[in-house]
Design a protein around this motif. Structure first.
Motif, PDB file in Angstrom:
ATOM      1  N   GLU A 329       0.828  -1.202   0.000  1.00 37.63           N
ATOM      2  CA  GLU A 329       0.000   0.000   0.000  1.00 37.63           C
ATOM      3  C   GLU A 329       0.867   1.259   0.000  1.00 37.63           C
ATOM      4  O   GLU A 329       0.526   2.253  -0.649  1.00 37.63           O
ATOM      5  N   GLY A 330       1.984   1.227   0.719  1.00 34.11           N
ATOM      6  CA  GLY A 330       2.882   2.377   0.706  1.00 34.11           C
ATOM      7  C   GLY A 330       3.476   2.613  -0.669  1.00 34.11           C
ATOM      8  O   GLY A 330       3.573   3.763  -1.129  1.00 34.11           O
ATOM      9  N   LEU A 331       3.866   1.533  -1.358  1.00 33.40           N
ATOM     10  CA  LEU A 331       4.403   1.673  -2.707  1.00 33.40           C
ATOM     11  C   LEU A 331       3.350   2.235  -3.658  1.00 33.40           C
ATOM     12  O   LEU A 331       3.659   3.079  -4.513  1.00 33.40           O
ATOM     13  N   ALA A 332       2.103   1.786  -3.523  1.00 34.51           N
ATOM     14  CA  ALA A 332       1.030   2.303  -4.385  1.00 34.51           C
ATOM     15  C   ALA A 332       0.820   3.788  -4.153  1.00 34.51           C
ATOM     16  O   ALA A 332       0.608   4.557  -5.105  1.00 34.51           O
ATOM     17  N   THR A 333       0.891   4.222  -2.900  1.00 33.09           N
ATOM     18  CA  THR A 333       0.717   5.642  -2.598  1.00 33.09           C
ATOM     19  C   THR A 333       1.844   6.469  -3.201  1.00 33.09           C
ATOM     20  O   THR A 333       1.612   7.516  -3.824  1.00 33.09           O
ATOM     21  N   VAL A 334       3.076   5.995  -3.037  1.00 30.73           N
ATOM     22  CA  VAL A 334       4.230   6.719  -3.571  1.00 30.73           C
ATOM     23  C   VAL A 334       4.159   6.805  -5.091  1.00 30.73           C
ATOM     24  O   VAL A 334       4.511   7.824  -5.696  1.00 30.73           O
ATOM     25  N   ARG A 335       3.664   5.757  -5.716  1.00 30.36           N
ATOM     26  CA  ARG A 335       3.610   5.699  -7.170  1.00 30.36           C
ATOM     27  C   ARG A 335       2.333   6.298  -7.731  1.00 30.36           C
ATOM     28  O   ARG A 335       2.102   6.263  -8.949  1.00 30.36           O
ATOM     29  N   GLY A 336       1.453   6.789  -6.893  1.00 29.87           N
ATOM     30  CA  GLY A 336       0.246   7.461  -7.341  1.00 29.87           C
ATOM     31  C   GLY A 336      -0.797   6.532  -7.908  1.00 29.87           C
ATOM     32  O   GLY A 336      -1.565   6.921  -8.794  1.00 29.87           O
ATOM     33  N   ARG A 337      -0.901   5.315  -7.390  1.00 28.53           N
ATOM     34  CA  ARG A 337      -1.874   4.360  -7.888  1.00 28.53           C
ATOM     35  C   ARG A 337      -3.044   4.255  -6.906  1.00 28.53           C
ATOM     36  O   ARG A 337      -2.848   4.332  -5.681  1.00 28.53           O
ATOM     37  N   PRO A 338      -4.271   4.066  -7.402  1.00 35.95           N
ATOM     38  CA  PRO A 338      -5.428   4.001  -6.496  1.00 35.95           C
ATOM     39  C   PRO A 338      -5.434   2.741  -5.647  1.00 35.95           C
ATOM     40  O   PRO A 338      -6.041   2.714  -4.575  1.00 35.95           O
ATOM     41  N   LEU A 339      -4.783   1.702  -6.105  1.00 36.88           N
ATOM     42  CA  LEU A 339      -4.742   0.445  -5.367  1.00 36.88           C
ATOM     43  C   LEU A 339      -3.458  -0.270  -5.743  1.00 36.88           C
ATOM     44  O   LEU A 339      -2.970  -0.148  -6.876  1.00 36.88           O
ATOM     45  N   ALA A 340      -2.896  -1.010  -4.799  1.00 42.16           N
ATOM     46  CA  ALA A 340      -1.687  -1.768  -5.099  1.00 42.16           C
ATOM     47  C   ALA A 340      -1.979  -2.783  -6.193  1.00 42.16           C
ATOM     48  O   ALA A 340      -2.926  -3.566  -6.100  1.00 42.16           O
ATOM     49  N   GLY A 341      -1.161  -2.760  -7.225  1.00 40.17           N
ATOM     50  CA  GLY A 341      -1.304  -3.717  -8.313  1.00 40.17           C
ATOM     51  C   GLY A 341      -0.297  -4.838  -8.188  1.00 40.17           C
ATOM     52  O   GLY A 341       0.419  -4.972  -7.179  1.00 40.17           O
ATOM     53  N   LEU A 342      -0.201  -5.649  -9.238  1.00 41.05           N
ATOM     54  CA  LEU A 342       0.718  -6.785  -9.183  1.00 41.05           C
ATOM     55  C   LEU A 342       2.163  -6.342  -9.018  1.00 41.05           C
ATOM     56  O   LEU A 342       2.956  -7.030  -8.367  1.00 41.05           O
ATOM     57  N   THR A 343       2.522  -5.217  -9.607  1.00 46.04           N
ATOM     58  CA  THR A 343       3.902  -4.744  -9.472  1.00 46.04           C
ATOM     59  C   THR A 343       4.235  -4.478  -8.015  1.00 46.04           C
ATOM     60  O   THR A 343       5.281  -4.912  -7.508  1.00 46.04           O
ATOM     61  N   GLU A 344       3.362  -3.762  -7.312  1.00 48.33           N
ATOM     62  CA  GLU A 344       3.605  -3.461  -5.898  1.00 48.33           C
ATOM     63  C   GLU A 344       3.547  -4.734  -5.044  1.00 48.33           C
ATOM     64  O   GLU A 344       4.361  -4.913  -4.125  1.00 48.33           O
ATOM     65  N   LEU A 345       2.616  -5.612  -5.342  1.00 46.81           N
ATOM     66  CA  LEU A 345       2.508  -6.854  -4.578  1.00 46.81           C
ATOM     67  C   LEU A 345       3.736  -7.727  -4.776  1.00 46.81           C
ATOM     68  O   LEU A 345       4.250  -8.335  -3.826  1.00 46.81           O
ATOM     69  N   ASP A 346       4.211  -7.794  -5.999  1.00 45.52           N
ATOM     70  CA  ASP A 346       5.405  -8.595  -6.262  1.00 45.52           C
ATOM     71  C   ASP A 346       6.613  -8.030  -5.543  1.00 45.52           C
ATOM     72  O   ASP A 346       7.429  -8.775  -4.980  1.00 45.52           O
ATOM     73  N   ASP A 347       6.755  -6.707  -5.544  1.00 48.32           N
ATOM     74  CA  ASP A 347       7.867  -6.089  -4.814  1.00 48.32           C
ATOM     75  C   ASP A 347       7.773  -6.382  -3.320  1.00 48.32           C
ATOM     76  O   ASP A 347       8.784  -6.654  -2.658  1.00 48.32           O
ATOM     77  N   ALA A 348       6.558  -6.320  -2.780  1.00 46.72           N
ATOM     78  CA  ALA A 348       6.374  -6.584  -1.353  1.00 46.72           C
ATOM     79  C   ALA A 348       6.668  -8.044  -1.021  1.00 46.72           C
ATOM     80  O   ALA A 348       7.291  -8.350   0.010  1.00 46.72           O
ATOM     81  N   ILE A 349       6.244  -8.969  -1.866  1.00 45.78           N
ATOM     82  CA  ILE A 349       6.506 -10.398  -1.631  1.00 45.78           C
ATOM     83  C   ILE A 349       7.996 -10.679  -1.664  1.00 45.78           C
ATOM     84  O   ILE A 349       8.540 -11.398  -0.829  1.00 45.78           O
ATOM     85  N   ARG A 350       8.670 -10.090  -2.637  1.00 50.31           N
ATOM     86  CA  ARG A 350      10.112 -10.315  -2.750  1.00 50.31           C
ATOM     87  C   ARG A 350      10.856  -9.768  -1.541  1.00 50.31           C
ATOM     88  O   ARG A 350      11.764 -10.412  -1.008  1.00 50.31           O
ATOM     89  N   ALA A 351      10.458  -8.587  -1.074  1.00 51.14           N
ATOM     90  CA  ALA A 351      11.181  -7.949   0.019  1.00 51.14           C
ATOM     91  C   ALA A 351      10.865  -8.562   1.379  1.00 51.14           C
ATOM     92  O   ALA A 351      11.770  -8.762   2.207  1.00 51.14           O
ATOM     93  N   VAL A 352       9.597  -8.888   1.628  1.00 52.74           N
ATOM     94  CA  VAL A 352       9.182  -9.315   2.973  1.00 52.74           C
ATOM     95  C   VAL A 352       9.192 -10.834   3.115  1.00 52.74           C
ATOM     96  O   VAL A 352       9.681 -11.368   4.110  1.00 52.74           O
ATOM     97  N   MET A 353       8.643 -11.540   2.122  1.00 55.58           N
ATOM     98  CA  MET A 353       8.493 -12.987   2.248  1.00 55.58           C
ATOM     99  C   MET A 353       9.610 -13.770   1.581  1.00 55.58           C
ATOM    100  O   MET A 353       9.784 -14.959   1.865  1.00 55.58           O
ATOM    101  N   GLY A 354      10.339 -13.143   0.681  1.00 56.03           N
ATOM    102  CA  GLY A 354      11.377 -13.866  -0.045  1.00 56.03           C
ATOM    103  C   GLY A 354      12.781 -13.459   0.283  1.00 56.03           C
ATOM    104  O   GLY A 354      13.720 -13.937  -0.361  1.00 56.03           O
ATOM    105  N   ASP A 355      12.961 -12.573   1.275  1.00 61.27           N
ATOM    106  CA  ASP A 355      14.304 -12.129   1.675  1.00 61.27           C
ATOM    107  C   ASP A 355      15.096 -11.594   0.491  1.00 61.27           C
ATOM    108  O   ASP A 355      16.303 -11.806   0.385  1.00 61.27           O
ATOM    109  N   GLY A 356      14.408 -10.907  -0.415  1.00 59.20           N
ATOM    110  CA  GLY A 356      15.090 -10.273  -1.538  1.00 59.20           C
ATOM    111  C   GLY A 356      15.344 -11.178  -2.725  1.00 59.20           C
ATOM    112  O   GLY A 356      15.938 -10.741  -3.712  1.00 59.20           O
ATOM    113  N   THR A 357      14.906 -12.456  -2.681  1.00 59.17           N
ATOM    114  CA  THR A 357      15.127 -13.370  -3.801  1.00 59.17           C
ATOM    115  C   THR A 357      13.884 -13.446  -4.676  1.00 59.17           C
ATOM    116  O   THR A 357      12.780 -13.096  -4.265  1.00 59.17           O
ATOM    117  N   ASP A 358      14.066 -13.971  -5.903  1.00 59.44           N
ATOM    118  CA  ASP A 358      12.963 -14.077  -6.844  1.00 59.44           C
ATOM    119  C   ASP A 358      12.251 -15.423  -6.784  1.00 59.44           C
ATOM    120  O   ASP A 358      11.247 -15.617  -7.471  1.00 59.44           O
TER     121      ASP A 358
END
Length: 808
Positions: A329-358
């Motif tokens: 949600e923070g990434l969506a706000t910074v990027r000016g999007r009305p709702l987090a899309g797949l791009t923001e969700l993928d970034d969040a998954i990689r950073a929080v749940m994947g320890d930076g891996t793909d």
């Protein structure tokens, strides 16, 4: 063509993007507001009779309308519909409210009769604004609108403006007027067509003319209270004032074919492909989630992600989900999007749940973003008789089609598994590759089979094509096999067909195939063709025994073919170049394996007479000993100077492996091949044939354990003249590069230490300092392992006795 009332324009033209959840929600809201007397949908009119099936309990999207030419089922087209497709939503709404439905696109009878330029209806469905493929020269309207709005990514613009509408955290739809989005989109498309012209796919004018005619007919039948669901690009054309005569003139003289239509299952993975389907989307699983989530789509999506990752043993907690939601949600706000899309969700998954891996992102893409969902259609949907028989067989054998690729292990000793094997082999013979054979893991027995199964929607077309051969899978496979046997022109084709007939258990086709096989074998004099056909023939004999099929005639043909190979092989070897010798070496190995298998089939193990005497019943006498005759052929090849070195070396190696060389025989032949009078290139070819890794992969181990052969090879190699060494180096490198690293290291150590002898005779005692070598054979210790070895290899009593004889 349209009037206007207080509730909006009549008819209501609802321009959509195919497979867009935002469009689907807007269509549902617009239909609730307008409550039309009839719903018109972009699709083939031949499917009008199939509309009631969409209300059945057995219908579960994704599904597709399939139309194919009755006389040529290969000419077919699909109209896929997912749960979140606006057309599917409109169809289901109309059925729930008992409102008539009409499809208004250009009939499939015309579309499929036109020349196929890869612009079939699948490709034509790009008219909604999806990225067009190479055959569609029209501009991409979504990209044009996104660029006007300042977006460099048209998919992101579409998500922000359309797909995320109605997906606010509270689930409320932001529009007071559900028709407002369609009015705005129609205005935008009209501006685009005015700026860029109506030019697009060459069939667009025909399709739009037919849509206008169907719309006029519906207005006469139901009045102006209509709703039209079509690609947004077509809305300005449908609203345009034209005459009936002009539209009919456009459609005059179109080719026409007799077609059949039905519903078939579809998959999310097939929806995601852009090649071959112009309106394909990149993330059907995500779009399905956006459509079905009642509220909080981001939180619900990341909860699904956590569940999938936990199944794969990722350490994902509730805290990870909460943190990922905040980050997205923070990434969506910074990027000016009305709702987090797949791009923001993928970034969040990689950073929080994947320890930076793909790695987690790749898993989520396959499981959720695309998803492996296979739809279902009712049993009473129209289908060719062959499809109905296949469906019955699938149920009887408990072999359900699935979109996800899976491995199937079969034990042919079990009736159900044997039936599954027959069905899959018959389908492959009919050109319906539902399953592909795979290498079995953990067992090499002929009673085991491994298959990789995946049901693709296009297989429905293959089934329709195969329907010309018969009404059941069995009769159709039999008819096709007999026809192909008569039409086959090469021996290899007929032998492969014989193998398929035995695997598929087609006894009625086998006599015809056998006659064709005997005829081709009698006429073919090319030893390469004969050697290429023999392995498949011998495998067929084995398969017939395993499946309880009488393969006596096949065994006789295989024996005769082997004898012809024995006669023709030595004269075919002299004068071969390097490529010809390499090809013939492959035939030599294949024939060697085939002879060994055929000899086993001709001399099956006999049960013991009794535990006390240990006597066995003698096998039936054979008119010719295949193994002995084959050994004579190999000896001829190994000793004839006119035979290329590669073939002589391979023949020597095969004789050595079979124990058919006298003591010192291999050293004698190697010494002759590596003598100073032999050209270095021919000698290097001999080494490649003798010491190269074959099917057993033990060429290097032979040199490791036989120091006499290694000494001969080392002595020859050190004596190669400098000028010739450059020529033989590539051959030697190819031979030794195939060895395992450990084998190459051991050979290097032995070469550095220096071989112990270079003369024929009994092998000297190995150096006790060398790992893996002992002072000699300890027969008592060797005999002690025989019972365990018998259990591991699954030998009967005869095999145990043979091992005992060898040890003693």
């Amino acid at each position: 063509m349209s009037g206007r009332t207080a509730d909006g324009p009549r008819p209501a033209l609802l321009g959509v993007r195919h497979h867009g959840p935002g469009s689907a929600r807007a269509v549902r809201a617009a239909l609730e507001r307008c409550a039309p007397a009839a719903v018109l949908i972009e699709g083939p009119p031949e499917a009008d009779a199939l509309v009631p099936l969409a209300a059945r309990d057995g219908m579960r999207p994704p599904v597709a309308l399939l139309a194919h030419v009755q006389d040529d089922p290969g000419r077919a087209a699909f109209w896929p519909l997912a749960e979140f497709s606006p057309e599917w939503v409109a169809l289901r709404w109309a059925l729930r409210h008992d409102v008539p439905v009409r499809f208004i696109d250009l009939p499939a009878a015309h579309t499929l009769a036109m020349p196929q330029d890869d612009g079939s209806t699948d490709t034509d469905r790009a008219t909604d604004g999806a990225a067009p493929d190479a055959t569609d020269v029209r501009i991409d309207p979504i990209r044009a609108l996104a660029g006007t709005a300042g977006y460099d990514d048209p998919e992101r613009w579409w998500e922000d403006v359309i797909e995320h509408r109605g997906t606010a955290p509270d689930g409320a739809h932001p529009d007071a007027d559900p028709l407002a989005p369609f009015a705005a989109l129609a205005e935008a498309m009209a501006a685009l067509r005015e700026a860029y012209g109506d030019g697009g796919h060459h069939r667009d004018p025909l399709r739009e003319a037919h849509m206008r005619l169907r719309l006029r007919a519906a207005r006469k039948e139901f009045g102006d209270d209509l709703a039209v669901v079509c690609g947004a690009w077509h809305v300005p054309a449908l609203a345009r004032r034209t005459t009936v005569a002009a539209d009919r003139q456009l459609l005059k003289g179109l080719p026409k074919a007799k077609v059949a239509t039905t519903w078939v299952p579809w998959t999310h993975r097939r929806l995601s492909r852009h090649s071959g389907y112009g309106a394909g989307i990149a993330s059907p699983g995500w779009y399905g989630h956006l459509f079905s989530a009642p509220d909080r789509p981001v939180e619900r999506w990341l909860t699904k992600v956590a569940g999938v990752l936990r199944e794969e043993d990722y350490a994902v907690s509730s805290a990870h989900v909460i943190e990922a939601v905040r980050l997205a949600e923070g990434l969506a706000t910074v990027r000016g999007r009305p709702l987090a899309g797949l791009t923001e969700l993928d970034d969040a998954i990689r950073a929080v749940m994947g320890d930076g891996t793909d790695a987690p992102s790749s898993l989520i893409h396959d499981r959720l973003v695309v998803g492996e969902v296979l739809g279902e259609v009712p049993d009473d949907a129209p289908a060719v008789p062959l499809q109905r028989d296949l469906t019955r067989s699938q149920r009887t054998l408990r072999l359900k089609p699935e979109a996800l690729e899976r491995e199937l292990q079969l034990d042919l000793r079990k009736d159900t598994d044997a039936g599954r094997s027959r069905l899959l082999h018959r389908l492959r013979l009919l050109g319906i590759p539902w399953g592909e054979p795979a290498r079995s893991r953990g067992s090499t027995g002929t009673f085991r089979e491994t298959w990789q199964l995946r049901w693709e929607p296009e297989l429905a077309v293959r089934v329709a094509e195969a329907g010309v051969w018969g009404t059941t899978v069995h009769t159709a496979a039999t008819a096709k096999a007999t026809t192909e046997a008569t039409a086959a022109t090469s021996l290899a084709e007929v032998t492969a067909l014989a193998e398929h007939c035995l695997l598929a258990a087609l006894p009625d086709a086998l006599p015809v195939v056998m006659r064709a096989l005997a005829d081709r074998a009698a006429l073919d004099t090319d030893v390469g063709h004969l050697a290429r056909a023999l392995p498949a023939l011998v495998r067929s004999v084995r398969y017939g025994d395993v499946r309880g099929t009488d393969a006596t005639a096949l065994r006789d043909v295989a024996t005769g073919l082997a004898e012809r190979v024995f006669v023709g092989l030595p004269p075919a070897c002299p004068g071969l170049d390097a490529d010809g010798a390499a090809e013939l070496r492959g035939h030599l190995d294949a024939t060697h394996r085939a002879v060994a298998l055929l000899a086993q089939e001709d001399n099956p193990p006999q049960p013991p007479a009794g535990p006390r005497t240990g006597q066995r019943t003698a096998p039936p006498a054979r008119p010719a000993d295949l193994r002995a005759r084959w050994a004579d052929v190999l000896r001829t090849l190994s000793e004839r100077d006119t035979v290329p070195g590669l073939i002589r070396g391979r023949a020597t190696r095969l004789l050595l492996d079979e124990g058919a060389l006298a003591d010192g025989g291999a050293e004698r032949l190697m010494g002759l091949a590596l003598s100073p009078g032999t050209p270095p290139a021919d000698a290097a070819g001999w080494i490649e044939g003798f010491a190269g890794d074959g099917d057993s992969g033990d060429g290097g181990m032979l040199l490791v354990h036989d120091t006499r052969l290694l000494a001969l090879l080392d002595g020859w190699l050190t004596g190669v003249p400098d000028g010739a060494f450059t020529d033989v180096l590539p051959l030697l490198r190819r031979t030794f590069a195939a060895y395992d690293t450990g084998v190459r290291r051991t050979l290097g150590e032995l070469a550095r230490r220096g071989p112990t002898t270079t003369t024929p005779g009994p092998a000297p005692a190995a150096d006790t300092d060398t790992p893996g070598f002992g002072p000699g054979l300890d027969r008592d210790r060797a005999a002690a392992v025989l019972p365990t070895l018998r259990l591991l290899l699954g030998h009967g009593q005869r095999g145990f006795d043979d091992l005992t004889e060898v040890a003693s």
